[in-house]
Motif scaffolding. Structure first.
Motif, short mmCIF file in Angstrom:
data_model
loop_
_atom_site.label_atom_id
_atom_site.label_comp_id
_atom_site.label_asym_id
_atom_site.label_seq_id
_atom_site.Cartn_x
_atom_site.Cartn_y
_atom_site.Cartn_z
N THR A 57 38.14 8.78 1.34
CA THR A 57 37.48 9.99 0.83
C THR A 57 38.40 10.75 -0.12
OG1 THR A 57 36.28 10.16 2.93
CG2 THR A 57 36.27 12.09 1.51
N LEU A 58 39.68 10.91 0.26
CA LEU A 58 40.64 11.61 -0.60
C LEU A 58 40.85 10.86 -1.91
CD1 LEU A 58 43.35 12.84 1.94
CD2 LEU A 58 41.49 14.14 0.90
N MET A 59 40.79 9.53 -1.85
CA MET A 59 40.93 8.72 -3.05
C MET A 59 39.79 9.03 -4.01
SD MET A 59 41.12 4.58 -3.21
CE MET A 59 41.79 4.61 -1.55
N GLU A 60 38.58 9.12 -3.48
CA GLU A 60 37.40 9.42 -4.30
C GLU A 60 37.49 10.83 -4.89
OE1 GLU A 60 34.22 8.84 -1.60
OE2 GLU A 60 34.45 6.66 -1.50
N LEU A 61 38.12 11.75 -4.16
CA LEU A 61 38.27 13.13 -4.63
C LEU A 61 39.49 13.31 -5.53
CD1 LEU A 61 37.45 14.99 -1.27
CD2 LEU A 61 35.99 14.83 -3.29
N GLY A 62 40.30 12.26 -5.68
CA GLY A 62 41.51 12.35 -6.48
C GLY A 62 42.60 13.19 -5.83
N GLN A 63 42.63 13.23 -4.48
CA GLN A 63 43.56 14.10 -3.76
C GLN A 63 44.52 13.33 -2.85
OE1 GLN A 63 43.79 17.39 -4.17
NE2 GLN A 63 42.09 17.45 -5.62
N LEU A 64 44.53 12.01 -2.93
CA LEU A 64 45.34 11.24 -1.98
C LEU A 64 46.83 11.45 -2.21
CD1 LEU A 64 44.99 9.36 0.41
CD2 LEU A 64 45.16 7.43 -1.14
N ARG A 65 47.24 11.65 -3.47
CA ARG A 65 48.66 11.84 -3.77
C ARG A 65 49.07 13.31 -3.76
NH1 ARG A 65 47.44 7.66 -7.57
NH2 ARG A 65 48.49 5.71 -7.09
N SER A 66 48.15 14.18 -3.41
CA SER A 66 48.48 15.60 -3.33
C SER A 66 49.42 15.85 -2.14
CB SER A 66 47.21 16.44 -3.15
OG SER A 66 46.60 16.15 -1.90
N ARG A 124 34.97 16.84 1.84
CA ARG A 124 34.38 17.17 0.55
C ARG A 124 34.12 18.67 0.42
NH1 ARG A 124 31.90 11.93 1.45
NH2 ARG A 124 32.49 10.53 -0.26
N MET A 125 34.01 19.36 1.56
CA MET A 125 33.80 20.81 1.54
C MET A 125 35.09 21.57 1.25
SD MET A 125 31.23 21.23 4.81
CE MET A 125 31.39 23.01 4.82
N VAL A 126 36.26 21.04 1.70
CA VAL A 126 37.50 21.82 1.60
C VAL A 126 38.44 21.35 0.50
CG1 VAL A 126 37.42 22.45 4.05
CG2 VAL A 126 38.67 20.39 3.36
N PHE A 127 38.20 20.14 -0.05
CA PHE A 127 39.05 19.66 -1.13
C PHE A 127 38.31 19.76 -2.46
CE2 PHE A 127 41.69 17.59 2.09
CZ PHE A 127 42.96 17.69 1.51
N PRO A 128 39.00 20.19 -3.52
CA PRO A 128 38.36 20.19 -4.85
C PRO A 128 38.17 18.77 -5.37
CG PRO A 128 40.69 20.76 -5.04
CD PRO A 128 40.38 20.68 -3.56
N GLN A 129 37.16 18.60 -6.21
CA GLN A 129 36.90 17.28 -6.80
C GLN A 129 37.84 17.04 -7.97
OE1 GLN A 129 34.20 14.85 -6.04
NE2 GLN A 129 35.57 13.65 -7.31
N GLY A 130 38.55 15.91 -7.94
CA GLY A 130 39.42 15.53 -9.04
C GLY A 130 39.02 14.17 -9.57
N GLN A 131 39.91 13.54 -10.32
CA GLN A 131 39.64 12.20 -10.82
C GLN A 131 39.89 11.18 -9.72
OE1 GLN A 131 38.42 11.22 -13.82
NE2 GLN A 131 38.11 13.41 -14.17
#
Length: 418
Positions: free
Chosen positions: A147-156, A396-403
């Motif tokens: 899910t984080l990968m899809e939101l572009g947040q995995l490396r955050s 998806r509710m708490v993380f912003p959508q990224g690439q």
């Protein structure tokens, strides 16, 4: 229909149903494990009761084909934990440091206390209650990672902390599992007299096993594998690696008195830093996900029966709610104490909610060792389904959508089961 033909037909149905359900689940935005587990429930006594249809039913006086399916599922669990060990990057764990450790500690302690306390309040025996708490400590990061990968947040910062905390969480969970299974075995063997002396010898046995397994493995595994690589023959390295995993699993339970998966996990961790890690992992995944894992997920459903919950509806609801809130609060508070702000803490806590295949492995071991009963096992399956379903929605509710991030270039892709 004879025994072998029944087994062949059952395995064919199980594998194709599991894979199609996993694909359908991903089509609607859910992880594959959700569909695989759900179809297992449908094939089990909750709905279709696959092994009792005329073509697959056991003859009178026979156990039928289920014991064989169960054994294949247990081997699948051993391979799954072997893969989890291979993917445990000790260097990455050290990099995320204090935040991951603190988040993992909170994410183990609070669910354990909540699960044990609720179970005792509902009248479950001490060891069964403790094991329910142990199952609630589990975290399956594969669903969160996807899910984080899809939101572009995995490396955050938050994504990296979740991955590290989940690995540490699993290590802590395996230690707790090993202690509970060993203590329960000692009590079953020694009755009420299994007290301080038994606990002392269990501790000695555990320490000796862990030290021996790690020291011997670190000293000889890579050298022996290099020697095997030079021998003529096909897939010599993979064959030897599988042998090592099976021996470690056998020795963990037979010599160390702990769960067999503890041994296979250690074997995977020992192979992790070697040059053979990638080769073993890629080949083992083919065997595991192509054959053993579908059998494992469906076998969970074949043993669980939601129809038997009856008066346990309130307990089931409380366990589901506790499994979600205790991870969010426990892991969130853990990282809050080391400098994360409130929003970041909630993000990390939600990322630790999903139990996935890890909880199912623990529940299966509890059922096999008669620490939990069939009713509790079914409740744990429902809890796993609920947390698997809700985690992507909350993320998806708490993380912003990224690439979206490139899966092939990830340093860490999470433990198996995605």
């Amino acid at each position: 229909m004879n025994h072998l033909l029944q087994l062949l037909l059952a395995l064919a149905i199980i594998i194709v149903a599991s894979k199609l359900a996993g694909a359908a689940s991903k089509r609607i935005g859910q992880p594959a494990v959700f569909g695989e587990l759900l179809v297992g429930l449908l094939l089990g006594p909750t709905a279709i009761n696959l092994l009792h249809i005329p073509a697959l039913a056991a003859p009178p006086g026979s156990a039928g084909i289920f014991p064989i399916i169960k054994d294949l599922a247990e081997i699948g669990v051993i391979f799954l934990m072997y893969l989890a060990g291979l993917e445990t990057d000790l260097k990455e764990m050290r990099k995320v440091g204090l935040a991951a450790f603190s988040g993992a500690t909170g994410g183990v302690a609070l669910p354990f206390i909540a699960g044990t306390g609720i179970s005792l309040a509902f009248g479950y025996p001490m060891f069964e209650s403790i094991f329910i708490g142990t199952i609630l400590t589990a975290t399956s990061v594969s669903i969160t990672a996807q899910t984080l990968m899809e939101l572009g947040q995995l490396r955050s910062k938050e994504g990296t902390t979740i991955l590290g905390a989940a690995v540490i969480d699993d290590v802590m969970g395996i230690i707790v599992l090993s202690l509970v299974v060993a203590l329960h075995g000692a009590q079953a063997a020694g009755g009420e007299g299994a007290g301080a002396a038994a606990i002392f010898w269990i501790a000695v046995k555990l320490v000796l096993y862990f030290v021996g397994a790690i020291v011997i493995g670190a000293a000889v595994l890579e050298r022996l594998t290099k020697w095997m690589q030079k021998l003529p023959g096909s897939e010599m390295v993979l064959a030897f690696a599988i042998t090592v995993g099976l021996i470690y699993a056998w020795s963990a339970q037979h010599l160390g008195g702990v769960a067999a998966i503890t041994g296979s996990y250690i074997a995977g961790v020992l192979y992790g830093p070697t040059k053979f890690e990638h080769d073993i992992e890629e080949r083992l995944k083919v065997i595991c996900y192509g054959f053993f894992v579908p059998i494992f997920f469906v076998s969970i459903g074949l043993e669980a029966n939601a129809r038997e919950l009856g008066g346990s509806v309130m307990f089931t609801l409380l366990i589901v709610v506790a499994s979600i809130l205790s991870k969010i609060i426990g892991s969130g508070l853990g990282v809050r104490l080391v400098g994360f702000n409130l929003k970041q803490s909630v993000q990390v806590g939600i990322g630790m909610v999903s139990r996935g295949e890890v909880a199912l492995i623990l529940a299966g071991i509890g059922l096999a060792n008669k620490v939990i009963g069939a009713e509790v096992f079914s409740i744990m399956v429902i809890m796993t389904l609920a947390t698997t379903l809700i985690t992507p929605l909350l993320l998806r509710m708490v993380f912003p959508q990224g690439q979206p991030e490139d899966q092939e270039n990830l340093v860490y892709q999470g433990p198996p089961g995605a």
